[in-house]
Scaffold this motif. Structure first.
Motif, short mmCIF file in Angstrom:
data_model
loop_
_atom_site.label_atom_id
_atom_site.label_comp_id
_atom_site.label_asym_id
_atom_site.label_seq_id
_atom_site.Cartn_x
_atom_site.Cartn_y
_atom_site.Cartn_z
N GLY A 1 0.80 -1.04 0.19
CA GLY A 1 -0.13 0.08 0.09
C GLY A 1 0.79 1.22 -0.11
O GLY A 1 2.20 1.32 -0.15
N LEU A 2 0.06 2.34 0.23
CA LEU A 2 0.80 3.62 0.20
C LEU A 2 0.79 4.26 1.64
O LEU A 2 -0.01 3.99 2.39
CB LEU A 2 -0.02 4.68 -0.59
CG LEU A 2 -0.22 4.11 -2.13
CD1 LEU A 2 -1.25 5.13 -2.84
CD2 LEU A 2 1.18 4.24 -2.72
N ASP A 3 1.73 5.24 1.91
CA ASP A 3 2.21 5.66 3.18
C ASP A 3 2.37 7.18 2.91
O ASP A 3 2.92 7.70 1.94
CB ASP A 3 3.31 4.91 3.79
CG ASP A 3 3.15 3.81 4.13
OD1 ASP A 3 3.03 3.34 5.27
OD2 ASP A 3 3.30 2.87 3.13
N GLY A 4 1.86 8.02 3.89
CA GLY A 4 2.33 9.30 4.03
C GLY A 4 3.14 9.52 5.40
O GLY A 4 3.19 8.91 6.12
N ILE A 5 3.95 10.72 5.39
CA ILE A 5 4.69 11.00 6.52
C ILE A 5 4.69 12.54 6.71
O ILE A 5 4.86 13.34 5.76
CB ILE A 5 6.06 10.18 6.55
CG1 ILE A 5 6.44 10.42 8.05
CG2 ILE A 5 6.75 10.82 5.61
CD1 ILE A 5 7.66 9.34 8.31
N SER A 35 13.50 12.14 15.85
CA SER A 35 12.42 12.40 14.90
C SER A 35 11.25 11.83 15.50
O SER A 35 11.14 10.77 16.05
CB SER A 35 12.82 11.57 13.42
OG SER A 35 11.84 11.68 12.58
N LEU A 36 10.30 12.72 15.22
CA LEU A 36 8.82 12.45 15.87
C LEU A 36 7.85 12.61 14.54
O LEU A 36 7.89 13.67 13.89
CB LEU A 36 8.41 13.44 16.86
CG LEU A 36 7.10 13.11 17.46
CD1 LEU A 36 6.84 11.83 18.06
CD2 LEU A 36 6.68 14.44 18.39
N ASP A 37 7.43 11.49 14.15
CA ASP A 37 6.42 11.60 13.16
C ASP A 37 4.99 10.98 13.13
O ASP A 37 4.92 10.30 14.04
CB ASP A 37 7.06 11.11 11.89
CG ASP A 37 7.36 9.68 12.00
OD1 ASP A 37 6.33 8.76 12.02
OD2 ASP A 37 8.37 9.04 12.23
N TRP A 38 4.00 11.23 12.27
CA TRP A 38 2.74 10.89 11.96
C TRP A 38 2.84 10.20 10.91
O TRP A 38 3.10 10.92 9.72
CB TRP A 38 1.59 11.75 12.26
CG TRP A 38 0.36 11.40 12.08
CD1 TRP A 38 -0.38 10.36 12.70
CD2 TRP A 38 -0.66 11.84 10.97
NE1 TRP A 38 -1.57 10.18 12.00
CE2 TRP A 38 -1.74 10.94 10.97
CE3 TRP A 38 -0.42 12.86 10.09
CZ2 TRP A 38 -2.77 11.36 10.17
CZ3 TRP A 38 -1.55 12.89 8.92
CH2 TRP A 38 -2.90 12.19 9.21
N LYS A 39 2.52 9.07 10.63
CA LYS A 39 2.39 8.26 9.31
C LYS A 39 1.28 7.44 9.03
O LYS A 39 0.89 6.38 9.50
CB LYS A 39 3.89 7.24 9.32
CG LYS A 39 3.96 6.43 8.16
CD LYS A 39 5.25 5.77 8.09
CE LYS A 39 5.14 4.32 8.84
NZ LYS A 39 4.04 3.68 7.97
N PRO A 40 0.35 8.10 8.32
CA PRO A 40 -0.93 7.36 7.91
C PRO A 40 -0.59 6.46 6.72
O PRO A 40 0.42 6.65 5.90
CB PRO A 40 -1.76 8.40 7.32
CG PRO A 40 -0.87 9.51 7.17
CD PRO A 40 0.10 9.43 7.83
N ALA A 41 -1.31 5.20 6.63
CA ALA A 41 -1.19 4.27 5.58
C ALA A 41 -2.36 3.57 5.25
O ALA A 41 -3.23 3.60 6.07
CB ALA A 41 -0.10 3.20 5.89
N ILE A 42 -2.65 3.40 3.68
CA ILE A 42 -3.55 2.35 3.45
C ILE A 42 -3.05 1.21 2.52
O ILE A 42 -2.31 1.49 1.71
CB ILE A 42 -4.56 3.24 2.97
CG1 ILE A 42 -5.91 2.46 2.34
CG2 ILE A 42 -4.03 4.08 1.56
CD1 ILE A 42 -7.03 3.28 1.98
N ASN A 43 -3.78 0.14 2.70
CA ASN A 43 -3.43 -1.22 1.89
C ASN A 43 -4.30 -0.78 0.59
O ASN A 43 -5.08 -0.58 0.58
CB ASN A 43 -3.79 -2.16 2.57
CG ASN A 43 -2.87 -2.63 3.62
OD1 ASN A 43 -1.53 -2.32 3.52
ND2 ASN A 43 -3.36 -3.52 4.58
N LEU A 44 -3.36 -1.20 -0.40
CA LEU A 44 -4.18 -1.53 -1.63
C LEU A 44 -4.77 -3.05 -2.05
O LEU A 44 -4.01 -3.81 -1.71
CB LEU A 44 -3.54 -0.86 -2.91
CG LEU A 44 -3.01 0.67 -2.62
CD1 LEU A 44 -2.21 1.02 -3.69
CD2 LEU A 44 -4.31 1.73 -2.47
N GLY A 45 -5.44 -3.21 -3.07
CA GLY A 45 -5.94 -4.49 -3.42
C GLY A 45 -7.10 -5.04 -2.69
O GLY A 45 -7.77 -4.23 -2.12
N TYR A 46 -6.93 -6.24 -2.45
CA TYR A 46 -8.36 -6.89 -1.70
C TYR A 46 -8.34 -6.64 -0.45
O TYR A 46 -9.40 -6.54 0.28
CB TYR A 46 -8.01 -8.47 -1.90
CG TYR A 46 -9.03 -9.44 -1.47
CD1 TYR A 46 -10.26 -9.08 -2.02
CD2 TYR A 46 -8.95 -10.04 -0.32
CE1 TYR A 46 -11.34 -10.00 -1.59
CE2 TYR A 46 -10.15 -10.74 0.18
CZ TYR A 46 -11.37 -10.89 -0.25
OH TYR A 46 -12.24 -11.39 0.21
#
Length: 160
Positions: free
Chosen positions: A114-118, A133-144
C-alpha cells in the motif's frame, strides 16, 4: 485521523519557517518506537531530500516501508526541521496474532502492500552524533485487503 493532520499543519504554520534547508547529517541508522517498533535508516540525497527505510513488526508479521521526504528548516532552532513525504509498504500479517486487524480471518496470513504518507519533526544534535525524529505516518493497503491506519512514532538514530 484528519484532526491530527490539521493539528500538525497548524503547528507548523505557527512556527517560523524558511525557504532554505540543509541536512544536518548525511545518514542515520536507529530504532523506531511507536504503535509498531522496528529499525529505521534515513539518508539525505540532497539538501532538502531524504530517503527513509523502515523495517517493522505489524500484526504478527513484518513490513518494509520506503519513503521519500522533503525537509525544511525551522528558522529559530538550529538543527530542527520539519518534513513531509510519502512512499509505499510491503509485508505480511499473521492473522493468528492476538492484535490482528478487525476484518482478518484468524486462520489466515496476508500479504499486504500500500501507500504511506509522513509528516514530522527532525532534530539533529549539534555536539553529538544523534538524531531524534517524531512523526505521524498514515497508511492504506491497496488491493483485496483495503485497510487504513495511522501511527505516531519516535525514532532515535546514530548519524554520520
Amino acid at each position: 485521523m484528519m484532526k491530527k493532520a490539521v493539528f500538525l499543519l497548524l503547528l507548523f504554520a505557527g512556527v517560523g519557517l524558511t525557504n532554505q534547508s540543509f541536512a544536518q547529517y548525511t545518514t542515520g541508522i536507529g530504532l523506531r518506537a511507536g504503535v509498531t517498533n522496528g529499525l529505521t535508516v534515513k539518508h539525505f540525497i540532497g539538501q532538502e531530500a531524504a530517503l527513509e527505510g523502515i523495517l517493522h513488526a505489524r500484526w504478527g508479521g513484518i513490513m518494509v516501508t520506503g519513503l521519500y521526504e522533503v525537509h525544511k528548516d525551522i528558522r529559530d532552532v538550529r538543527g530542527l526541521s520539519w518534513f513531509f513525504g510519502g512512499g509505499a509498504h510491503l509485508g505480511t500479517w499473521n492473522s493468528g496474532s492476538r492484535n490482528r486487524p478487525p476484518w482478518a480471518d484468524p486462520n489466515e496470513s496476508y500479504s499486504v502492500f500500500g501507500l504511506d504518507g509522513i509528516i514530522g519533526l527532525d532534530y539533529a544534535f549539534q555536539d553529538a552524533p544523534i538524531n531524534l525524529s517524531l512523526d505521524w505516518k498514515p497508511a492504506i493497503n491497496l488491493g483485496y485487503y483495503n485497510y487504513g491506519w495511522d501511527e505516531v512514532a519516535l525514532s532515535i538514530r546514530f548519524v554520520f
